[in-house]
Write a protein that holds these residues in place. Structure first.
Motif, mmCIF file in Angstrom:
data_model
loop_
_atom_site.group_PDB
_atom_site.id
_atom_site.type_symbol
_atom_site.label_atom_id
_atom_site.label_comp_id
_atom_site.label_asym_id
_atom_site.label_seq_id
_atom_site.Cartn_x
_atom_site.Cartn_y
_atom_site.Cartn_z
ATOM 1 N N PHE A 15 0.813 -1.219 0.000
ATOM 2 C CA PHE A 15 0.000 0.000 0.000
ATOM 3 C C PHE A 15 0.844 1.266 0.000
ATOM 4 C CE2 PHE A 15 -4.728 -0.124 0.899
ATOM 5 C CZ PHE A 15 -4.924 -1.237 0.108
ATOM 6 N N ALA A 16 2.154 1.139 -0.095
ATOM 7 C CA ALA A 16 3.036 2.310 -0.061
ATOM 8 C C ALA A 16 2.936 3.152 -1.326
ATOM 9 C CB ALA A 16 4.480 1.873 0.164
ATOM 10 N N ARG A 17 2.600 2.545 -2.441
ATOM 11 C CA ARG A 17 2.468 3.249 -3.716
ATOM 12 C C ARG A 17 1.003 3.381 -4.090
ATOM 13 N NH1 ARG A 17 6.551 0.998 -8.318
ATOM 14 N NH2 ARG A 17 8.113 2.613 -8.069
ATOM 15 N N ALA A 18 0.606 4.580 -4.503
ATOM 16 C CA ALA A 18 -0.797 4.842 -4.840
ATOM 17 C C ALA A 18 -1.305 3.907 -5.939
ATOM 18 C CB ALA A 18 -0.976 6.296 -5.250
ATOM 19 N N GLU A 19 -0.522 3.695 -6.981
ATOM 20 C CA GLU A 19 -0.974 2.856 -8.097
ATOM 21 C C GLU A 19 -1.237 1.415 -7.643
ATOM 22 O OE1 GLU A 19 0.418 1.493 -12.579
ATOM 23 O OE2 GLU A 19 1.797 2.651 -11.339
ATOM 24 N N THR A 20 -0.359 0.872 -6.842
ATOM 25 C CA THR A 20 -0.537 -0.493 -6.335
ATOM 26 C C THR A 20 -1.739 -0.546 -5.405
ATOM 27 O OG1 THR A 20 1.839 -0.842 -6.493
ATOM 28 C CG2 THR A 20 0.606 -2.413 -5.154
ATOM 29 N N ARG A 21 -1.865 0.440 -4.551
ATOM 30 C CA ARG A 21 -2.988 0.520 -3.613
ATOM 31 C C ARG A 21 -4.319 0.542 -4.367
ATOM 32 N NH1 ARG A 21 -0.962 4.346 -0.860
ATOM 33 N NH2 ARG A 21 -1.863 6.073 -2.011
ATOM 34 N N GLU A 22 -4.405 1.378 -5.400
ATOM 35 C CA GLU A 22 -5.642 1.476 -6.189
ATOM 36 C C GLU A 22 -5.952 0.162 -6.893
ATOM 37 O OE1 GLU A 22 -4.925 4.882 -8.669
ATOM 38 O OE2 GLU A 22 -4.831 6.204 -6.918
ATOM 39 N N THR A 23 -4.938 -0.496 -7.414
ATOM 40 C CA THR A 23 -5.129 -1.787 -8.089
ATOM 41 C C THR A 23 -5.691 -2.809 -7.115
ATOM 42 O OG1 THR A 23 -3.358 -1.358 -9.673
ATOM 43 C CG2 THR A 23 -3.949 -3.663 -9.306
ATOM 44 N N LEU A 24 -5.132 -2.874 -5.920
ATOM 45 C CA LEU A 24 -5.586 -3.848 -4.936
ATOM 46 C C LEU A 24 -6.988 -3.533 -4.422
ATOM 47 C CD1 LEU A 24 -2.256 -4.288 -2.992
ATOM 48 C CD2 LEU A 24 -3.469 -6.086 -4.256
ATOM 49 N N GLN A 25 -7.323 -2.269 -4.283
ATOM 50 C CA GLN A 25 -8.617 -1.888 -3.736
ATOM 51 C C GLN A 25 -9.755 -2.034 -4.734
ATOM 52 O OE1 GLN A 25 -7.376 2.056 -2.297
ATOM 53 N NE2 GLN A 25 -8.080 1.420 -0.284
ATOM 54 N N SER A 26 -9.457 -1.964 -6.005
ATOM 55 C CA SER A 26 -10.500 -1.997 -7.021
ATOM 56 C C SER A 26 -11.279 -3.316 -6.957
ATOM 57 C CB SER A 26 -9.874 -1.827 -8.406
ATOM 58 O OG SER A 26 -10.878 -1.870 -9.396
ATOM 59 N N GLY A 27 -12.584 -3.213 -6.694
ATOM 60 C CA GLY A 27 -13.443 -4.385 -6.657
ATOM 61 C C GLY A 27 -13.226 -5.293 -5.472
ATOM 62 N N ALA A 28 -12.597 -4.795 -4.430
ATOM 63 C CA ALA A 28 -12.279 -5.631 -3.262
ATOM 64 C C ALA A 28 -12.719 -4.943 -1.975
ATOM 65 C CB ALA A 28 -10.770 -5.894 -3.203
ATOM 66 N N VAL A 29 -12.916 -5.750 -0.968
ATOM 67 C CA VAL A 29 -13.051 -5.242 0.390
ATOM 68 C C VAL A 29 -11.638 -5.238 0.950
ATOM 69 C CG1 VAL A 29 -13.887 -5.741 2.716
ATOM 70 C CG2 VAL A 29 -15.374 -6.133 0.753
ATOM 71 N N THR A 30 -11.188 -4.092 1.463
ATOM 72 C CA THR A 30 -9.848 -3.970 2.015
ATOM 73 C C THR A 30 -9.948 -3.909 3.535
ATOM 74 O OG1 THR A 30 -9.172 -2.727 0.074
ATOM 75 C CG2 THR A 30 -7.719 -2.621 1.971
ATOM 76 N N VAL A 31 -9.156 -4.734 4.201
ATOM 77 C CA VAL A 31 -9.151 -4.763 5.663
ATOM 78 C C VAL A 31 -7.730 -4.466 6.135
ATOM 79 C CG1 VAL A 31 -9.565 -6.184 7.713
ATOM 80 C CG2 VAL A 31 -10.979 -6.507 5.660
ATOM 81 N N TRP A 32 -7.617 -3.466 6.999
ATOM 82 C CA TRP A 32 -6.321 -3.054 7.526
ATOM 83 C C TRP A 32 -6.140 -3.670 8.907
ATOM 84 C CZ3 TRP A 32 -5.153 2.552 9.489
ATOM 85 C CH2 TRP A 32 -3.792 2.661 9.795
ATOM 86 N N LEU A 33 -5.134 -4.514 9.046
ATOM 87 C CA LEU A 33 -4.816 -5.127 10.331
ATOM 88 C C LEU A 33 -3.758 -4.281 11.031
ATOM 89 C CD1 LEU A 33 -4.544 -8.864 9.200
ATOM 90 C CD2 LEU A 33 -6.556 -7.638 10.043
#
Length: 139
Positions: free
Chosen positions: A89-107
């Motif tokens: 999640f350190a890079r915006a582009e990677t973060r956006e890719t992972l979040q798209s269409g997903a539920v994101t849970v921060w531990l």
């Protein structure tokens, strides 16, 4: 929560190294009947090298690009729980890719818990330096 997860079909777990992404991810995937994907293990299998070796030999920026490509490869995964690497999640582009269409849970965990959980065997870049870890955690 289950209805929300099933509606998007992918859960992405994020958090600092040692926060429990892999352990929680495996348990959650079993409970949902989804498959489990650990980004770090996928990267290690694909490259034939450890995360620490990739980070050390190629540098942080190159490593983050490897992580971005792995996130892209998982972006269409269905019925899947994904444990991200500590850097995902350190890079915006990677973060956006992972979040798209997903539920994101921060531990989250406190520093003392993380230090107890993270082995001091050199497998995790920067894990041996408590000052760096405290700064990264604050970031």
């Amino acid at each position: 929560m289950r209805e929300l997860v099933e509606a998007v079909s992918r859960v992405v777990l994020v958090g600092f190294m040692g926060s429990g992404k892999s352990a929680v991810g495996r348990a959650l995937a079993r409970r949902l009947g989804y498959r489990f994907e650990d980004m770090d293990r996928r990267i290690e299998r694909r490259t034939g090298r450890s995360i620490a070796a990739i980070f050390e030999e190629q540098g942080e920026e190159s490593f983050r690009e490897v992580v971005r490509r792995e996130a892209q490869a998982l972006s269409d995964a269905a019925r899947c729980v994904v444990a991200t690497g500590g850097w995902a999640f350190a890079r915006a582009e990677t973060r956006e890719t992972l979040q798209s269409g997903a539920v994101t849970v921060w531990l989250q965990c406190d520093l003392e818990t993380l230090l107890r959980r993270i082995p001091k065997d050199g497998r995790r870049p920067k894990a041996g330096n408590h000052v760096i870890m405290q700064a990264l955690l604050a970031e």
